[in-house]
Design an enzyme around this catalytic site. Sequence first.
Site, PDB file in Angstrom:
ATOM      1  N   ASP A 186       0.708  -1.078   0.059  1.00 44.74           N
ATOM      2  CA  ASP A 186       0.002  -0.158  -0.069  1.00 44.74           C
ATOM      3  C   ASP A 186       0.952   1.198   0.001  1.00 44.74           C
ATOM      4  OD1 ASP A 186      -2.664   1.315   0.381  1.00 44.74           O
ATOM      5  OD2 ASP A 186      -1.766   1.946   2.324  1.00 44.74           O
ATOM      6  N   GLU A 207       1.205  -0.648  -5.084  1.00 46.05           N
ATOM      7  CA  GLU A 207       0.228   0.512  -5.391  1.00 46.05           C
ATOM      8  C   GLU A 207       0.916   1.883  -5.366  1.00 46.05           C
ATOM      9  OE1 GLU A 207      -3.404   3.254  -3.587  1.00 46.05           O
ATOM     10  OE2 GLU A 207      -1.840   2.295  -2.310  1.00 46.05           O
TER      11      GLU A 207
END
Length: 634
Positions: A314, A367
């Site tokens: 993330d 990401e």
Amino acid sequence: MSNVITHSLFTDFDIDLFKAGKHFKLYEKLGAHLVEVNGVKGVYFAVWAPTAKSVSVVGDFNYWTQGEHLLQVRWDSSGIWEGFIPNLDKGAIYKYKIQSHIDGIVTEKADPFSLYCEKPPHTASVVWDLDYNWKDEKWMQSRQEHNALDKPYSVYEVHLGSWKRGNDNRFLTYLELADDLVAYVKETGFTHVEFMPVMEYPYDPSWGYQLVGYFAPTSRFGKPQDFMVLVDKLHQAGIGVILDWVPSHFPDDAHGLGFFDGSHLYEHPDRRKGYHPDWKSLVFNYGRNEVRAFLISNAVFWLQNYHVDGLRVDAVASMLYLDYSRNDGEWEPNIYGGNENLETISFLKEFNEVIYANFDGVQTIAEESTSFSMVSRPTFTGGLGFGMKWMMGWMHDTLKYFQKETVYRKYHQNDLTFSMTYAFTENFMLPFSHDEVVYGKQSIANKMPGDEWQKFANLRLLYGYMFTHPGTKLLFMGSEFGQTAEWNFENSLDWHLLQYDYHSGIKKIITDLNQLYKSQPALYEKQFSGEGFEWINYSDHQNAVISYIRKGNNPQEDLIIVCNLTQIIRENYRIGIPQKGKLKEIFNTDSPVYSGSGVSNPGTLKIESFPYDGRDFSVELTLPPLSVTVYSFT
């Protein structure tokens, strides 16, 4: 003072590795471990707290009394405190009470290596084990085939707390999900699920992205072994498991990692590097060896002990740049005067090297929303070493295009075709994630313009385009049946919508697109290579039509794809074809089975020796309204 017996699981070599930041199985040493010492069963505790003056284990077994069970500091300057408490058993609830050398500060912390935590809002750790009899041998032995970059990779993104709720809006348990979710994912044909963070977190509105228990699946849904059952059953159904992993930041909750021993132990001491202004959270000190070992050990832990097949990392962009979300004067350039965080880059490279060196058939996915180069290229070529990267530019441009009324699309076709100028610079995954259906952005379905028929025709067209565009796929839960409301983490998805034809048609088309993706090698064998894609015509702005070829290893299996981006039926529409023969329509998003209008090209279509689109051959087609049609050679 109660008895704490001197005992250690650490060897001198372990300590050397720990200090060097090269110990990647710290969970086998630090934390609470059920062991037997001199014939007596109990629990060995070990915690890293180098600034501590004293460390006590406090819990339900000693009435949370500081000083009752004091750990002993090691003599090797590692900063590790340890000791064995006899006659303590699985299920004991505990924390560490840490008295710091700094200004007499006292902290009370959950165990950073705890395997199990109390159910929030309670915050203590629980002594536990990882005993479990796995039944996924077949998957584990063959997963390299399932997870390879030249195989179908279609991901269903799931928030466990809101996929489906039970009576009285209660959470489903891991065991209930092991029945309902597994069956649903198998039915709809996704190859993988991606769970938004399952590691323990204190605050539901964070969706799991503010972690305190990095080694513990959240107790909201059951015990660690219950989560193992869920992973196991997904594997037995032939479905891979990806976990969201958050090494980018962590909350400053009193029982968490922040200010752990009275010092900035896990977070960077310079607030310009150690505090995240967007999320009001703390940032790891990636330059500290022991912190790097903690994080990489955590990644290894989930792959090793929970048989996870991949980690989606993330907020990588926030990690890579020193000036991310910071104004002038709020950040300090690196030693070369740039804005790249060199310690983070080094950490991410080492993380990927360790993962790929130690686990066959896994993938790491970044990401990462910027133009930082070579994110998904090997470290030996100068890349960060990820297996894949989210294609955020494609996602933004595509949704921007599809939100336009069809009459204006001819002026904006570049929004749709621009992605092919950089599509093969990385191994891209195409994401329609949870971030696109919250905070007033509307659901994917409600982004589509027009009346109800056009809205759902556009949605079918969008998904057809997504599945025929190069790259792997990711779709957030609810989007696969056209949920019209924004995602609400406090409630179940709107499953009742499936009683309506338009919504059941969306679920049917996603199921069939997954099957098309898995059954047509041209859609996956070269999905990360420019050799796997060729434009036929991207410049027919006036009609808002694009056409292209998807290619695999066998030219006879190439596919022709045509997207009609308006509701006007195009009859006798000619496109150039690279070879003689015949075409057969094998997929049509306008099919009546999806609640489409049923315009199609039945039978076989003869390819003519009529030059067109710069090719020697061509064919005439009927293009259904707002559609993607796919053709194979016969």
